[in-house]
Structures are given as C-alpha cells and as structure tokens.
Design an enzyme around this catalytic site. Structure first.
Site, mmCIF file in Angstrom:
data_model
loop_
_atom_site.group_PDB
_atom_site.id
_atom_site.type_symbol
_atom_site.label_atom_id
_atom_site.label_comp_id
_atom_site.label_asym_id
_atom_site.label_seq_id
_atom_site.Cartn_x
_atom_site.Cartn_y
_atom_site.Cartn_z
ATOM 1 N N ASP B 261 0.810 -1.252 0.076
ATOM 2 C CA ASP B 261 -0.192 0.102 -0.125
ATOM 3 C C ASP B 261 0.807 1.220 0.041
ATOM 4 O O ASP B 261 1.771 1.315 0.857
ATOM 5 C CB ASP B 261 -0.853 0.038 0.847
ATOM 6 C CG ASP B 261 -1.882 1.243 1.391
ATOM 7 O OD1 ASP B 261 -2.610 1.395 0.476
ATOM 8 O OD2 ASP B 261 -1.414 2.051 2.312
ATOM 9 N N GLU B 298 1.582 -0.348 -4.860
ATOM 10 C CA GLU B 298 0.666 0.700 -5.201
ATOM 11 C C GLU B 298 1.563 1.961 -4.853
ATOM 12 O O GLU B 298 1.923 2.275 -3.552
ATOM 13 C CB GLU B 298 -0.332 0.914 -4.274
ATOM 14 C CG GLU B 298 -1.514 1.676 -4.714
ATOM 15 C CD GLU B 298 -2.158 2.787 -3.541
ATOM 16 O OE1 GLU B 298 -3.002 3.474 -3.668
ATOM 17 O OE2 GLU B 298 -1.793 2.506 -2.433
#
Lengths: 543, 543
Positions: B261, B298
């Site tokens: 993330d 990401e």
C-alpha cells in the site's frame, strides 16, 4: 532549461534592465527602484512568474520587489546585496574584461584541490587579496582553488553555509566583480576554480523566499530546518531556480566545478530526481561552452547512485567527497574514537578505502545504528576526493584544531603522503601545506539575538557526542573569527618551509605517477604489514 | 534475513513457546502471561532484542510484554489480538491441515484479480463466509482474490488501513486460523490470494510500537503522520520487522502476492533501499518454497524504478497499480473534472495509457503543480494492474458511489471491456461484476472520541478539492458500514445476471487472447477515430 541569466534583474545595455521573479504567493509584484530616484515599475504576471523591463536603470541601481502593494523584499535571485541580506538588491552588469578565452579547464584526473575560506585566508578577507597568493599555490602544485560558499550571508563573518541569496556574491568579499577578477586570475595561472554551493537549505537569517513561493516543504526535515521543495507543488520552479544558479556560476563567472553541499539533505522522491536534472543541465551547458565542468557531491549517504549514470538509476555527478577515507586516516593518526570516529580506527578501514573508496559499503555502523552505504568499487578512484583535513573536519571540533595541533610533525608528513599518493583526487585545506597552527573555528555574524543564542546552544549540543572539556568558543564573537585567520608567518619558518616543500615534492611525484602508472584510474593492491603498522600500496597498470 | 516466524511468540509444541521482541527503548522486558494463571517470564537481552522461552504455554495463552517492570503492552509482532488492539496478545499455533501441497501459484500473466473487503463482502463479514462465494468467482473467470488489509485494527469496522498489528489477523474476521482456511479453500479452487499490506504507517489508535523502539521518524511526514523509520538509527530492525511480516504471510499463510500500500509514503534515503531488500527477500523465499510469489506496488509516484531491476537502480517489484489508466477511463465515462481528475479527460489520455502504461511520464500535472512520473514503456503491460473501480476510487468519493451509480448500463459494459481486454492485468472490485448499487463508504470504529472527530474533520477536508454538495456520511456510524455491504441480490436479477455473464464472456475472450496474441506481453497499436469517439486497439504478435 533556459539560460542562466534569466531570473532576477538582468542588465542589458543603455541602462535597460529586465526583471523576472517566480512569485506564486503574490497577486501583484512591482519593482521599487530606489536609485537614482524612487519609483515603481509594474511587472506583468506570466503564469507564476512576474516579468517586465525598464529604462534609466544603470548598473548599481538598488531595488526591492513590492509584493501585493504591501511589503518590500529583496530579489530571490539578487546578484548583489550591497547593504546586506535585509537591504535592497543591486542591478549589476555581466560585462567583464575576461582574458581566459582559451580556457577549457583541466580534466578531473589532474585536479589537486586547495580549499579556502575567503574571509580568513588573508588579512583583508577579500577575493582580491587571494590573487597575489595564487602564484605560491601554483608553485606548490595545486591545480584548482575551491572557494567555500560565497552566496550573500548575514554580516561579514560566516563559513558561507548560512547564505540566503544563492545568486548574490558576498558583498564584504568584494561582490560579483571581484569574484570574476579572482576567477580570471586563476585561469591566467592555469588554476581551475571550484565553488561550494548550498542547494539543501537557506540560512536562518534574511531568508525572504517564503514570501514569494513554496521554496520549502514541511514534508521533510533537514538538520537546518525545512527541506527545499524539489518534489512538491511548485517544485519544477524551485529546481529551475537552483539549476539556473548552477548555470549562472559556470557561464557568467567561468566557474569550473561546483561542490554540492550536503546532498543527503536534498530530499526528493520524484520519479525524475533533481540531481540528475541538474547534472544533465550543467553538462549540456559545459558542452555548449566547450569547457570541462564538473559537479562534486558532498553527501553523508555513501550512495554510489550519486556517481552512476542516469541510465542505471544514478544522478550522473562527476565526483564525491570521500569522508570515509578521512575518518580512517584521522583515527589512525590521532587514535580519537568519539562521535563518528567510533566506526573507524583500524588499519583495515584505511586499507578498505584505498581498495574500494567507501569503507562503509553496506556494513553495520555503530555510530549510525544501522547498515550504511553501498559499494563504490565500480567507480574509478579519481572520482573521489580525499583529504586529511577540510573545513568541516577541523571546524566541527570544539576548538577547531588542525592536524598540526593534534599529531607530530612526522605524522603530518605521513598524512600528506597518504592523501597525495592515493589514487583519489587530493584536497588540501588552506594552510595545511605549511602546518598552519591557527584553528579554524565555527563563526557567524548574525544580527538576531534569539538566533545567535540558538546557534550557540546548537553548537554545544553538537558536541555532546564528543568528550570535550570546555564550552565551544562563542561563534558570534569577532575574536573567534580573527583567531581562525591564517597566520601564514609559519610559511617563512624552517619547519613550515620544509613541510611546504615536502607537499610540493609529493605533488610532483603524483604528477609523475599519473603519467607513468595512470594513478587514479584504478584501485591499488593494498597490503597490511603488521605488527609494523605499514600499509603498502602497489600501483601497476595491469590491475 | 531469518525465517518469518522468528519475531513475537512462536509456539513450538508441547505447550512450549519462544518469545522475541525488539525493544531498544527498554532496559528490561518480561512476558506477563495472563492464562492459564498470571505469571512473569523474564526475557534475556540479546543486543537490542529480548528473547526467552517457557513451558506451560498452550495455544490460546494471553500475554503482554512488561516493559521496565512498569507498563504492559501487547506484542508488536502479535499474531492475534482476541480482545482488540488494546488487549493482550495471544499465542497461536502454526499448525494447520493444509491440503494445497501441490500449489505453485499462477504466473502473473494469468492473474485476474477480485478485490474484496472481508467485512462487507458477506452478511457475516468473516473469512469463512467468503468460502462459499469462491465457486462463483471461479466461474466468473477470476484467478486471484485480493483481500483488503486484515492486520488487526481498532473495533470491527475499518477498511484495514488503520491496522496496528501487522502480524495479527483481524479477530472479528475470524483470526489467523480462519484466514488459513480461506487461503486453503482458494487454492483448492485454483485461486491465488493477494494480501494488501501496509508498510508505510500504522493506524492512529492502538499503536504501541513507540514504546518499544524507533519504528517511526520525525524526519519525514506522511499524510498519516510520522513516517516509518527505514533509514535512521534502528532502521535495520524496522526493516527486519516488515520483511519478516512479508515472509510470514507467504510462508505461514501460503499467500501468493502482497499488494504494498501507498509506497510513496515509504520514504527512504538509504543507499540500499528497503523496497529492494524486501523484494529480494520475498523472491528468495519464494524460490525456497518452490512457488510463484509477487509483490505489487501501489504508489502515487509513477516511478518506473519500482518495477526495474535492482541492477539498474530499481526496486525489483513485480507489478504496479495503474491509477492513470483508471483516471483516464473514469473521466471519459463520467466527464468528472474535480480534484486529480483535472489532469485527465481526453481520449489521448486513455490512448497514452494503452500505449505506454503511465500517462504522466514526465509531463506537467496541473493538479500536482509540477512535472510528474517517468516513462514505463520498457515495462511489459501485464506488470500493470488496471481497473475501472477499486476501493479507493469508490470509497474516496463523498458518497462512495460505484460506477453503477454514475454511468449507464452500456457504459458499465464498456468499462468492463476497456479493462479486461486491455494488455494490463485486470482487477475488479467486489460487486462490480453484477453492477452492485450499494456504495462503498469510508468507515471506522475507533474508540477515542478526539480521534473520531479528527477523522471526521480530515475526511471533510479531503473533499475540499471536489464539488460535493453535502457533508460526508459519518465514518464512525455503524450505518455507514452497513450501507457499504454488498446487497448481492442484484446478481439474481436479469440486469445483474446479464452483466455478470458479460464479464464472464470478456474474461473468456481474454484467456483466448492470451493464448492467441500473447495479450499482456506488449502494448497494442492504438488508433483514435474521432469524432466518432472510438478507440481501436490492435494486438498483433509482431509488435
């Protein structure tokens, strides 16, 4: 990326001048001309820039930018601040009777660097006063003079790292024209000029850049406060400002190399790093000018990416200060173990540096409490700059002692040979060549009392790591500055003279070794002969 | 880098258990065992770690670490928090009746990803409740289930990005054993499992890591506060903690891929980047296990270095979320222009993404007010993950509208084809395959009132960029969570069924195209036919 002279006040001719300033924080910008008579020159908004031009503005004209009709501020790209950091900026002419037209600059392999602080190098503390000393440096075998930062700082006493006008040449040193005279004189004598530039922070007093735009970011902290904004909104224009600055020195001052201060504090997460962009712009400009121009990194990261080509993820800088070599040599000579010296002290550290550049190439560092660095073995050693002393390693001691105060005369000779006959590019700190005894202390001449007190406190804290006995000399006292001035008289005494000649001879041998065994292009074979404490370096072309 | 199970409480057998915790901030650490009876187990200091072992500690035993004899804290590497983030940690066994011994995992080129949030995917909101739904996903053509983060967060309602125990599986979802049952069931059906992990910050409630050591640094700020300390003192141990975490999921939970993330908030100046080290460790472990394991970035940086090999300065991650593709597609479908959508909206943006991955590859971004990104043309398209919807793009809207609420049914079909027949690896967000109408809102279940208020305020601020009409739904309200649960009934209605079959057919075509024209290995030829607003993609093996 346009030409260096685009930002700030650019004097054309016939008393005509253009102005350009990046000021996204302002709705209106005018030039408040103070001389010959006071008047306002409106600027036009072009995107986030404000631009304009006017007549009757002879060189020497003083001006402020008036922001939103309210506050008057000196020019972020001011080329001269005759009344100091809080005063108006000055329009200056670029015209100068250069006579270095054939100058190309030496190749990096031929650099022998002499680092000097203009304020304390001579009794006068000016650029002009350096000029008569160049002959002696040339005789010694120096090929490049490195000036500690000359961007305008508060007052007249400062190492230069508190500069707040990156384009303005310190007025008390003689201003821009005097710097040009010095560079011109250096080139006449075949000496290159390296300028130390600070692209990682601005000084704490007289920094008005925040009134103009987002030059700084709160996302990153540096040891000197907010980091410069290279990767946030407005970061392109901040880059342009600093890249223009680099091109300005190279183009309009004929500077041969820039030493980029403390690159570990240039924090930049962007996909296209500022440093790579800077290197590309500088090298392109050098090609246009037909000169050799180098970028020298100072960084605490031991990161080989600074030196690698951009094609393999590097920044493409040319050279790198090799602090690890210093620490390895210094700890062997002095047996000091405080602060960052705790990571060094063994013969194997010095041997490792001779063999590969960075000593810490991924190992655990006790001082840093983490693994540190990456391997620099792929980088030829001439791209590292080695020294037994420099302004930081002397001046960041409580009492600013040079090696001449710490070790024997014979050890000074050993240190000189360890540096000069290394495969690295050598750097001498002013005065070491004759064993100068004067300290090089930390000094400032701020005007804000709170700031002065904060610097005093910070200085004391910095020494918490070391076992010092008394509090540091007062950085603000003019006496601290005066004590740091070269005494130079030593040069005429037998011991000083002897050492000077020893350095001269070593540099002569170095030149021979470059010619005969291609010194600098490869790492030597290093043998440690213990317990006799001898390190033998073997250079052979076939390595 | 040792094995995944080394940190925290490792249950061996016969009620024997070892403990290991990094606690440089502590002088003494004991294990306070709460069950079966309360007693203290002293740990021995080994460098900055505290280690020990004891008997009579069956699985299910609850414990705290007692620091300096004073404060009791849950284990930073806790594997289970049955009483929530403030309660004791639980000793759990690794034993599990796996029956996926022949499982190797699909190659990345075969991934078709289905992102789901365990809490709202089913009425039960548990891992076990997901299992009966797998058959339907498999029928659809999905090959990989991506779980939004499952690390223990405060309360029972959270997207997962507020997790504070990276090793503990959210207890309200069923805890570690239930996650293993789900992974095992997925593998039985030939489905890979991707786990979303958060290595850039910890949540704001229940984070006790600061009491143990310097897990965080003040040198960098992230949108969620202090950055994780990957490059300062103690940074090696922080890296070890997160790398152990990655290896834990892969090894002890048979997870096939990790979605990393918000890597733009992993700030790391070191010469040897954490992400490269993570990738190396994970790939090595995958080789040891004889499985295919992938790391999916990401990141908001559009930086090709994430995907490049470490030999050329990259981090060596396998795949990258392609937000630019989403924004290009979304703006064409919705004509929205607020916030970051202002950088998109033209056919040329979508065409550029099909042609090269990142749309912003160095161009100026109006939203960011700087140039953005680097070229990703050298990266084959299957290494990018494309989507028309995901948790962020839906949930970061004030009212959490799915595309089904914003565009026509025909446009939903177009969006599906644009993603599934792209050269990228497709990702669907739970429910989009039958046009689910329920919103996916932002929800939390913190206990600290100040924090709850701060989240409400922050949420409102986030929407300042967009032109929303009413204030956001209350993130703390359980109604907000309930509204976000899949209604699923739609799937049995004709329109939902039709769309589902449409997706199924597209995925069938996709498989054929992989077989026939090697879809994913190269960028298509893209033509824009205007004014008819048609984008034609031509795949041919000879590209």
């Amino acid at each position: 990326m346009r030409l260096p002279a685009e930002l700030g006040a650019v004097y054309l001719k016939n008393n005509h001048c253009t102005f350009k300033v990046w000021a996204p924080n302002a709705k209106q910008v005018e030039v408040l001309l103070l001389t010959p008579g006071e008047r306002l020159l409106p600027l036009q908004m072009e995107g986030d820039y404000f631009c304009g031009q006017g007549g009757d503005i002879p060189p020497g004209s003083l001006y402020f930018y008036r922001l939103n009709g309210e506050v008057d501020r000196p020019d972020p790209a001011s080329r001269s601040q005759p009344q100091g950091v809080h005063g108006p900026s000055e329009v200056v002419t670029l015209e100068f009777p250069w006579n270095d037209h054939a100058w190309v600059g030496p190749p990096l392999t031929d650099y022998v660097i002499y680092e000097l602080h203009v304020g304390t190098f001579t009794p006068e503390g000016s650029f002009d006063a350096v000029i008569p000393r160049l002959e002696c440096l040339q005789e010694l075998g120096v090929t490049a003079v490195e000036l500690m930062p000359v961007a305008q700082f508060p007052g007249s006493r400062n190492w230069g790292y508190d500069g707040v006008f990156p384009f303005a040449v310190q007025y008390s040193y003689g201003g821009p024209e005097a710097l040009r005279r010095l560079v011109n004189a250096c080139h006449q004598r075949g000496l290159a000029v390296i300028l130390d530039v600070v692209y990682n922070h601005l000084g704490p007093e007289g920094n008005y850049l925040r009134d103009f735009g987002p030059y700084f970011t709160q996302r990153y902290q540096t040891p000197w406060g907010e980091a410069i904004n290279f990767d946030g909104p407005g970061g392109d224009e901040v880059r342009r400002y600093f890249i223009s600055n680099a091109l300005y020195w190279i183009t309009d001052f004929h500077i041969d190399a820039l030493r980029l201060d403390a690159l570990h504090a240039v924090i930049d997460q962007s996909a296209q790093p500022f440093l790579a962009e800077l290197a590309e712009a500088v090298h392109l400009q050098a090609a246009r000018l037909g000169r050799r121009v180098y970028l020298i990194a100072e960084s605490d990261l031991n990161d080989v990416r600074h030196l690698q080509a951009s094609e393999i993820g590097g920044y493409g800088l040319d050279s790198h200060w090799l602090d690890d070599f210093h620490h390895a040599l210094h700890t062997l000579l002095t047996r000091e173990t405080g602060g960052y010296y705790q990571d060094f002290g063994g013969w194997e550290h010095l041997a490792a540096s001779y063999r590969q550049g960075f000593v810490y190439a991924g190992q655990y560092s006790t001082f840093r409490r983490r693994r540190h660095g990456s391997s620099s073995q792929v980088i030829p050693p001439y791209r590292f700059i080695a020294f037994a002393q420099n302004h930081d390693q002397i001046g960041n001691r409580l009492n600013g002692e040079r090696l001449s105060q710490l070790v024997s005369f014979e050890a000074l000779k050993l240190a000189a040979a360890a540096v000069i006959l290394s495969p690295f590019t050598p750097l001498l700190f002013m005065g070491e060549e004759y064993g100068e005894k004067a300290p090089f202390l930390y000094f400032i001449s701020h005007t804000n009392p709170d700031l002065i007190e904060a610097v005093r406190r910070g200085r004391a804290q910095e020494f918490a790591h070391f076992d010092w006995e008394s509090p540091p000399p007062d950085p603000q006292a003019s006496e601290t500055f005066e004590r740091s001035r070269l005494e130079i008289g030593l040069l005429k005494q037998p011991e000083g003279r002897y050492l000077w000649q020893y350095y001269q001879k070593l540099l002569e041998i170095r030149r021979e070794m470059i010619a005969t065994v291609d010194l600098g292009s490869y790492y030597p074979e290093v043998q440690m002969l213990q317990p006799a404490a001898v390190l033998s370096l073997k250079y052979s072309r076939n390595n």
